[in-house]
Design an enzyme around this catalytic site. Sequence first.
Site, PDB file in Angstrom:
ATOM      1  N   GLY A  24       0.814  -1.213   0.000  1.00  0.00           N
ATOM      2  CA  GLY A  24       0.000   0.000   0.000  1.00  0.00           C
ATOM      3  C   GLY A  24       0.843   1.257   0.000  1.00  0.00           C
ATOM      4  N   CYS A  25       1.887   1.267   0.799  1.00  0.00           N
ATOM      5  CA  CYS A  25       2.748   2.452   0.883  1.00  0.00           C
ATOM      6  C   CYS A  25       3.513   2.671  -0.417  1.00  0.00           C
ATOM      7  CB  CYS A  25       3.695   2.324   2.072  1.00  0.00           C
ATOM      8  SG  CYS A  25       2.806   2.281   3.656  1.00  0.00           S
TER       9      CYS A  25
END
Length: 155
Positions: free
Chosen positions: A45-46
């Site tokens: 996600g990051c």
Amino acid sequence: MSRLEPGDAAPDFTLTDADGNDVSLESFRGTRVILYFYPAAMTPGCTKQACDFRDNLNSLAGHGFAVLGVSKDTPAKLQKFREHDALTFPLLSDTGLDVHKAYGAYGEKTNYGKTIMGVIRSTFVIDADGKIEKALYNVKATGHVARLLKELGVS
């Protein structure tokens, strides 16, 4: 945990970047800043969120925005993240979580139904005078940058 609101003064800070240099928010006065907090470098996600900012950096810069990413990762890990994903904006290390806490980006959150303490994925738009324009908490990694660009009128 206190949360920031539009009109609040953005808490000043000086953090170390991926190259070991000090970066202060004050040095960006006169520029609008997108300051975003993410849980951990090199996670799916990051990485998606960082690459979305990277891919839109020219449009953001053209509209007068600088982007700063903040995590609890060490400068060495941030350097690997930057190199692995060709990130072209400063990544800042806040291992002590002091800046996270000042912005309300660390605290209780729900993860898989359990309440835990952790980084709250958050984004702040700071005006040229150092005031909060937007304070967005619990944002999703996917689609967040596109939504932000739309809200800011950046295309």
